[in-house]
Design a protein around this motif. Structure first.
Motif, mmCIF file in Angstrom:
data_model
loop_
_atom_site.group_PDB
_atom_site.id
_atom_site.type_symbol
_atom_site.label_atom_id
_atom_site.label_comp_id
_atom_site.label_asym_id
_atom_site.label_seq_id
_atom_site.Cartn_x
_atom_site.Cartn_y
_atom_site.Cartn_z
ATOM 1 N N UNK A 100 -9.744 4.464 -9.693
ATOM 2 C CA UNK A 100 -9.269 5.819 -10.039
ATOM 3 C C UNK A 100 -8.370 6.352 -8.953
ATOM 4 N N UNK A 101 -7.149 6.707 -9.337
ATOM 5 C CA UNK A 101 -6.184 7.384 -8.452
ATOM 6 C C UNK A 101 -6.045 6.707 -7.089
ATOM 7 N N UNK A 102 -5.968 5.377 -7.115
ATOM 8 C CA UNK A 102 -5.870 4.619 -5.854
ATOM 9 C C UNK A 102 -4.470 4.736 -5.247
ATOM 10 N N UNK A 103 -4.445 5.149 -3.977
ATOM 11 C CA UNK A 103 -3.177 5.215 -3.246
ATOM 12 C C UNK A 103 -3.367 4.546 -1.897
ATOM 13 N N UNK A 104 -2.422 3.701 -1.519
ATOM 14 C CA UNK A 104 -2.455 3.058 -0.196
ATOM 15 C C UNK A 104 -1.082 3.207 0.442
ATOM 16 N N UNK A 105 -1.067 3.827 1.602
ATOM 17 C CA UNK A 105 0.210 4.015 2.316
ATOM 18 C C UNK A 105 0.221 3.168 3.576
ATOM 19 N N UNK A 106 1.354 2.535 3.818
ATOM 20 C CA UNK A 106 1.587 1.891 5.107
ATOM 21 C C UNK A 106 2.599 2.776 5.821
ATOM 22 N N UNK A 107 2.194 3.420 6.879
ATOM 23 C CA UNK A 107 3.056 4.422 7.535
ATOM 24 C C UNK A 107 3.561 5.391 6.474
ATOM 25 N N UNK A 108 4.859 5.465 6.238
ATOM 26 C CA UNK A 108 5.377 6.433 5.262
ATOM 27 C C UNK A 108 5.433 5.850 3.847
ATOM 28 N N UNK B 137 4.469 4.143 0.332
ATOM 29 C CA UNK B 137 3.343 3.995 -0.592
ATOM 30 C C UNK B 137 3.412 2.605 -1.233
ATOM 31 N N UNK B 138 2.487 1.730 -0.844
ATOM 32 C CA UNK B 138 2.466 0.382 -1.433
ATOM 33 C C UNK B 138 1.779 0.444 -2.794
ATOM 34 N N UNK B 139 0.793 1.346 -2.922
ATOM 35 C CA UNK B 139 0.089 1.573 -4.186
ATOM 36 C C UNK B 139 0.056 3.079 -4.400
ATOM 37 N N UNK B 140 0.464 3.509 -5.581
ATOM 38 C CA UNK B 140 0.743 4.934 -5.782
ATOM 39 C C UNK B 140 -0.042 5.497 -6.984
ATOM 40 N N UNK B 141 -1.210 6.036 -6.713
ATOM 41 C CA UNK B 141 -1.995 6.745 -7.734
ATOM 42 C C UNK B 141 -2.325 5.853 -8.945
ATOM 43 N N UNK B 142 -2.876 4.680 -8.672
ATOM 44 C CA UNK B 142 -3.212 3.736 -9.759
ATOM 45 C C UNK B 142 -4.585 4.051 -10.349
ATOM 46 N N UNK B 143 -4.663 4.071 -11.667
ATOM 47 C CA UNK B 143 -5.957 4.169 -12.341
ATOM 48 C C UNK B 143 -5.986 3.113 -13.445
ATOM 49 N N UNK B 144 -7.005 2.267 -13.402
ATOM 50 C CA UNK B 144 -7.165 1.270 -14.470
ATOM 51 C C UNK B 144 -8.569 0.695 -14.404
ATOM 52 N N UNK C 137 -7.581 -3.659 -1.710
ATOM 53 C CA UNK C 137 -8.290 -2.364 -1.716
ATOM 54 C C UNK C 137 -9.558 -2.473 -2.561
ATOM 55 N N UNK C 138 -9.436 -3.093 -3.747
ATOM 56 C CA UNK C 138 -10.608 -3.234 -4.627
ATOM 57 C C UNK C 138 -11.730 -3.970 -3.882
ATOM 58 N N UNK C 139 -11.338 -4.986 -3.108
ATOM 59 C CA UNK C 139 -12.329 -5.812 -2.412
ATOM 60 C C UNK C 139 -12.818 -5.177 -1.108
ATOM 61 N N UNK C 140 -12.312 -3.974 -0.798
ATOM 62 C CA UNK C 140 -12.666 -3.279 0.447
ATOM 63 C C UNK C 140 -12.203 -4.050 1.682
ATOM 64 N N UNK C 141 -11.172 -4.849 1.534
ATOM 65 C CA UNK C 141 -10.611 -5.549 2.691
ATOM 66 C C UNK C 141 -9.607 -4.646 3.390
ATOM 67 N N UNK C 142 -9.100 -3.671 2.641
ATOM 68 C CA UNK C 142 -8.139 -2.709 3.183
ATOM 69 C C UNK C 142 -8.687 -1.309 2.962
ATOM 70 N N UNK C 143 -8.497 -0.437 3.959
ATOM 71 C CA UNK C 143 -8.842 0.978 3.750
ATOM 72 C C UNK C 143 -7.724 1.606 2.949
ATOM 73 N N UNK C 144 -8.069 2.463 2.004
ATOM 74 C CA UNK C 144 -7.008 3.108 1.227
ATOM 75 C C UNK C 144 -6.927 4.590 1.541
ATOM 76 N N UNK C 145 -5.762 5.166 1.195
ATOM 77 C CA UNK C 145 -5.489 6.546 1.591
ATOM 78 C C UNK C 145 -6.196 7.530 0.668
ATOM 79 N N UNK C 146 -6.314 7.194 -0.616
ATOM 80 C CA UNK C 146 -6.978 8.095 -1.574
ATOM 81 C C UNK C 146 -7.464 7.296 -2.765
ATOM 82 N N UNK C 147 -8.419 7.871 -3.505
ATOM 83 C CA UNK C 147 -8.907 7.239 -4.738
ATOM 84 C C UNK C 147 -10.336 6.746 -4.617
#
Ligand SMILES: Nc1ncnc2c1ncn2[C@@H]1O[C@H](COP(=O)(O)OP(=O)(O)OP(=O)(O)O)[C@@H](O)[C@H]1O
Length: 312
Positions: free
Chosen positions: A8-16, A18-25, A49-59
């Protein structure tokens, strides 16, 4: 079908950026979900992100109905992950490698023996069981990598571009193996930038571009988004220009062009376009050497939605 993974609403930013931008599926029980997108569209970042290998910015992310966290070991026990890079031990044989990875989850020796044999059979490595990784071709190595990731019979499997630079025989073997895993009850998330693979393999497809979902559905549902219904190509040396005008005026024709003895017609709609066309050509006294018809591909869908090609 219930959801095995809920994003739900997954967002991942690297510095400025957005590699993943508000994904829901969601990934539904027992399906092969394809994540399709060009290089850099955010497929690997989403999986990590799903696997918790990366911290995500939101979601938020739930797996098997529970929140996924880096220390959710109970959930992780039921997940198999196959990354792009082959990660096996050079010092161990094919059999020993699978035994090692399976042994991280399955302690009972007899049960593990069966799991290893099932994995070897699934990826077709029986005759190579005593080989060391350096003796295997690239395709066989990928197959070993998959066997190591799925031997413990996980309920949820992630495969990140498992067929990049793989020979056709190994590719077919890998795709057949993935279907079998699904048929045996696993839920699968498959990322790739090969549209042909998701078309033949996946029950449902999510198309990503620049970290966003631009479309999702079955292959047929997605193709319905393409502007064209059918493209027909005809080779003829005896063409009559007035016939082109007639075609261009037809309401279901998007475009009709004739060049280099080839007549190419793109239809917006219509069910029996080729049959009708053959009749009309014959009535107009135009003989043709070859006729072939193409349905829209996922590349046409991508082109329609983004204005650019999905192909490399
Ligand atoms: N560690 C990182 N630091 C900065 N930017 C990154 C990092 N990892 C990925 N990116 C950027 O995030 C975006 C998404 O990358 P990602 O690897 O998730 O895409 P992908 O669809 O999996 O691509 P590929 O098919 O090439 O693996 C890209 O623009 C990439 O350059």
């Amino acid at each position: 079908m219930s959801a095995v993974v809920e994003v739900k609403n997954l967002t991942k930013e690297y510095k400025q950026k957005k590699a993943v931008d508000d994904l829901s599926f969601e990934i539904r029980q027992g399906e092969i979900l394809g994540l399709l997108g060009p290089n850099g569209s955010g497929k690997s970042t989403t999986i990590n992100c799903i696997l918790s290998l990366l911290k995500y910015s939101a979601g938020s992310i739930k797996i098997f109905g529970e929140e996924m966290t880096p220390d959710a070991y109970k959930i992780k026990r039921d997940i198999g992950v196959i990354f792009q890079e082959v990660a096996v031990f050079e010092e161990l044989t094919v059999y020993e490698n699978i035994d090692y990875f399976c042994g991280l989850y399955v302690k009972d020796k007899q049960e593990r023996k069966k799991d290893i044999e099932d994995a070897i059979a699934l990826v077709g490595l029986d005759e190579f069981r005593k080989y060391y990784p350096k003796q295997l071709s690239g395709g066989l190595l990928r197959r070993l990598n998959i066997a190591c990731g799925i031997a413990h019979k996980p309920k949820l499997i992630f495969l990140d571009e498992p067929t990049v630079a793989v020979d056709p025989q190994s590719r077919n073997n890998i795709l057949d193996g993935i279907r079998k895993l699904r048929d045996d009850g696993a839920t699968i998330c498959y990322t790739t930038h090969y549209m042909e693979e998701v078309e033949i393999l996946c029950d449902r497809i999510i198309i990503l571009d620049r970290g966003k979902i631009i479309a999702q559905g079955t292959s047929d549902e997605l193709k319905a988004l393409a502007k064209i219904e059918e493209k027909v190509t005809i080779e003829t040396k005896h063409f009559k220009p007035e016939f082109l005008e007639k075609l261009q005026a037809a309401p279901n024709v998007d475009k009709a062009e004739y060049a280099g003895h080839q007549l190419v017609i793109t239809y917006k709609s219509g069910k029996n376009n080729v049959a009708k066309l053959i009749e009309e050509l014959s009535a107009a006294g135009i003989t043709c050497n070859k006729i072939f018809s193409e349905r829209p591909t996922l590349n046409d869908v991508f082109l329609e939605l983004t204005g650019k090609e999905l192909r490399d």
